[in-house]
Scaffold this motif. Structure first.
Motif, short mmCIF file in Angstrom:
data_model
loop_
_atom_site.label_atom_id
_atom_site.label_comp_id
_atom_site.label_asym_id
_atom_site.label_seq_id
_atom_site.Cartn_x
_atom_site.Cartn_y
_atom_site.Cartn_z
N PRO A 37 -8.53 -23.17 22.11
CA PRO A 37 -8.09 -22.49 20.95
C PRO A 37 -6.38 -22.55 21.35
O PRO A 37 -6.06 -23.05 20.19
N SER A 38 -5.90 -23.17 22.57
CA SER A 38 -4.96 -23.42 23.02
C SER A 38 -4.43 -24.66 22.38
O SER A 38 -3.11 -24.24 21.82
N ASP A 39 -5.28 -25.47 21.17
CA ASP A 39 -5.40 -26.63 21.32
C ASP A 39 -5.15 -26.49 19.55
O ASP A 39 -4.50 -27.42 18.44
N PHE A 40 -5.42 -25.44 19.05
CA PHE A 40 -5.13 -24.86 17.17
C PHE A 40 -3.80 -25.25 16.77
O PHE A 40 -4.20 -26.11 15.44
N ASP A 41 -3.10 -25.42 17.19
CA ASP A 41 -1.39 -25.47 16.04
C ASP A 41 -1.59 -27.02 16.20
O ASP A 41 -0.95 -27.70 15.48
N LEU B 285 -15.76 -33.68 17.37
CA LEU B 285 -16.32 -32.69 18.91
C LEU B 285 -15.08 -33.27 20.04
O LEU B 285 -14.79 -34.45 20.44
N GLY B 286 -13.75 -32.39 20.62
CA GLY B 286 -12.70 -32.74 20.90
C GLY B 286 -12.05 -33.87 20.74
O GLY B 286 -11.27 -34.17 21.11
N ALA B 287 -11.12 -32.98 19.07
CA ALA B 287 -10.33 -33.06 18.68
C ALA B 287 -9.15 -33.50 19.58
O ALA B 287 -8.05 -34.10 18.80
N ALA B 288 -8.37 -33.37 20.33
CA ALA B 288 -7.66 -32.59 21.06
C ALA B 288 -6.98 -34.04 22.38
O ALA B 288 -5.74 -34.32 22.55
N GLY B 289 -8.14 -34.56 22.64
CA GLY B 289 -7.44 -35.69 24.02
C GLY B 289 -7.46 -36.77 22.37
O GLY B 289 -7.38 -37.15 21.94
N SER B 290 -7.64 -37.67 24.07
CA SER B 290 -6.77 -39.37 23.64
C SER B 290 -7.85 -39.92 22.75
O SER B 290 -6.89 -40.87 21.62
N VAL B 291 -9.17 -40.05 22.25
CA VAL B 291 -9.70 -40.58 21.33
C VAL B 291 -9.79 -39.42 20.32
O VAL B 291 -9.75 -40.31 18.31
N PHE C 238 -2.31 -31.79 12.65
CA PHE C 238 -3.10 -33.21 11.84
C PHE C 238 -3.07 -32.99 10.67
O PHE C 238 -3.78 -34.44 10.21
N GLY C 239 -3.38 -31.97 10.31
CA GLY C 239 -4.42 -31.46 9.09
C GLY C 239 -5.76 -31.30 9.64
O GLY C 239 -6.00 -31.40 8.41
N ALA C 240 -5.42 -30.68 10.18
CA ALA C 240 -7.73 -30.68 10.58
C ALA C 240 -7.13 -29.11 10.44
O ALA C 240 -6.60 -28.02 10.10
N THR C 241 -8.83 -28.35 10.19
CA THR C 241 -9.18 -27.29 10.16
C THR C 241 -9.62 -26.59 11.63
O THR C 241 -10.75 -27.06 12.68
N PRO C 242 -9.55 -26.38 12.19
CA PRO C 242 -9.26 -25.97 13.87
C PRO C 242 -11.39 -24.74 14.51
O PRO C 242 -10.77 -24.10 13.17
N ILE C 243 -11.40 -25.20 15.31
CA ILE C 243 -12.05 -24.48 15.79
C ILE C 243 -13.24 -24.44 16.94
O ILE C 243 -12.60 -25.10 17.99
N ASP C 244 -13.00 -23.00 18.11
CA ASP C 244 -13.46 -23.45 19.33
C ASP C 244 -15.17 -23.67 19.62
O ASP C 244 -15.31 -24.10 19.28
N TYR C 245 -14.70 -24.94 20.35
CA TYR C 245 -15.79 -25.71 20.81
C TYR C 245 -16.28 -25.36 21.90
O TYR C 245 -17.85 -26.14 22.09
N HIS C 246 -16.23 -24.24 22.01
CA HIS C 246 -17.29 -23.38 22.79
C HIS C 246 -18.18 -22.85 22.13
O HIS C 246 -19.03 -22.12 22.29
N ASP C 247 -17.89 -22.15 20.42
CA ASP C 247 -19.10 -21.80 19.54
C ASP C 247 -19.41 -22.02 18.53
O ASP C 247 -17.72 -21.71 18.00
N LEU C 248 -19.43 -23.70 18.23
CA LEU C 248 -19.64 -24.47 16.61
C LEU C 248 -20.22 -23.15 15.81
O LEU C 248 -20.10 -23.99 14.87
#
Length: 297
Positions: free
Chosen positions: A174-178, A147-153, A183-193
């Motif tokens: 969604p703006s951070d999906f790319d 959760l929060g995979a685009a932040g510093s940690v 990084f090799g991860a699968t993105p999902i919208d943090y608003h709706d897990l």
């Protein structure tokens, strides 16, 4: 005495001011560093506002800052593998980074291939990411929800986990999906897990604002769920991560090694003078600044 940004009291960013303050002599196993850059993190804002009084007592004279980079100015008589003049990044769980001189218990050499700005931006996020991954004991082939995979940690944790062979589901805007796909991860919208229909083996919450109950459900319970900052965590049975002293230096060395080798990509940074720390806090609190903020000393 040294130049530093100190807190007059708990409160809004305006309680921060530039001043002269005492700097202790380093203890036997400590070093003192002439700081080039100090990083500003979200926990700094929470401490300043008075939200973490029970964990980080502050008040008049407190110098914030968990991470910095600079040159070793003096060395305690029992400090190992370090000398005056060495270039280092420092992790400061007892704070003190917003200053021209800082005393550190934990440090890692700064490789020549790592910029001063990156070195200052890494210690707290790198230590936390590696520590929590190790505490979760996530192994190759398992699935980790960050959760929060685009932040510093979160971005460090995501990249380290992928490098270790872990499948990462990255909950981001969604703006951070790319970004996280890179990084090799699968993105999902943090608003709706709920858009993720599978199960996960573990959850690393580096956001503090995501749907933690939904993440717990995806993990089938709280046994392998750790949050770095969500105050709801203990009430939900989720462990709130804390520093493990014996693991700090190994975590810093792994994170710095991966950064030096090009395996890690850090959050974008903005550099401002030390005297503008209050303005940086204001912009971070309002959301008008999303980059990693560094104070140039």
């Amino acid at each position: 005495m040294t130049r530093a940004v100190v807190m007059d009291d708990y409160g809004p960013p305006s309680v921060l001011r530039l001043a002269e303050t005492d700097v202790p002599t380093p203890g036997a196993e400590q070093i003192r560093v002439t700081v080039r850059y100090a990083a500003v993190g979200p926990t700094d804002l929470a401490i300043r506002a008075g939200h973490l009084k029970g964990v980080f007592p502050g008040g008049p004279g407190t110098v914030l800052g968990f991470e910095a980079a600079g040159v070793v100015e003096s060395v305690g008589h029992s400090a190992q593998d370090v000398a005056v003049g060495d270039e280092v990044a420092v992790f400061l769980p007892r704070l003190g980074g917003y200053a021209a001189l800082a005393v550190a218990d934990f440090w890692v050499p700064k490789p020549a291939s790592v910029s001063w700005a990156d070195a200052a931006a890494l210690p707290a996020s790198g230590e936390a990411a590696v520590r929590v991954l190790d505490q979760l004991a996530v192994s190759a082939g398992e699935t980790l929800l960050v959760l929060g995979a685009a932040g510093s940690v979160g971005r460090v944790a995501t990249q380290v986990a992928v490098a270790r062979g872990v499948r990462v589901i990255a909950a981001v805007r969604p703006s951070d999906f790319d970004v996280v796909r890179g990084f090799g991860a699968t993105p999902i919208d943090y608003h709706d897990l709920s858009v993720f229909s599978g199960e996960v083996d573990a959850v690393l919450d580096a956001s503090g604002r995501s749907d933690l109950p939904a993440a717990i459900a995806l993990a089938g319970g709280t046994d392998r769920v750790i949050t770095l900052s969500d105050p709801r965590g203990p009430g939900l049975g989720v462990k709130l991560s804390d520093v493990v002293p014996d693991g700090v230096v190994p975590a810093l060395r792994e994170a710095m090694g991966r950064l030096a080798s090009g395996e890690l990509s850090l959050q974008s940074q903005v550099v401002v003078p030390l005297a503008e720390a209050a303005d940086v806090h204001d912009k971070l609190a309002s959301g008008s600044l999303r980059a990693k903020a560094l104070l140039e000393i």
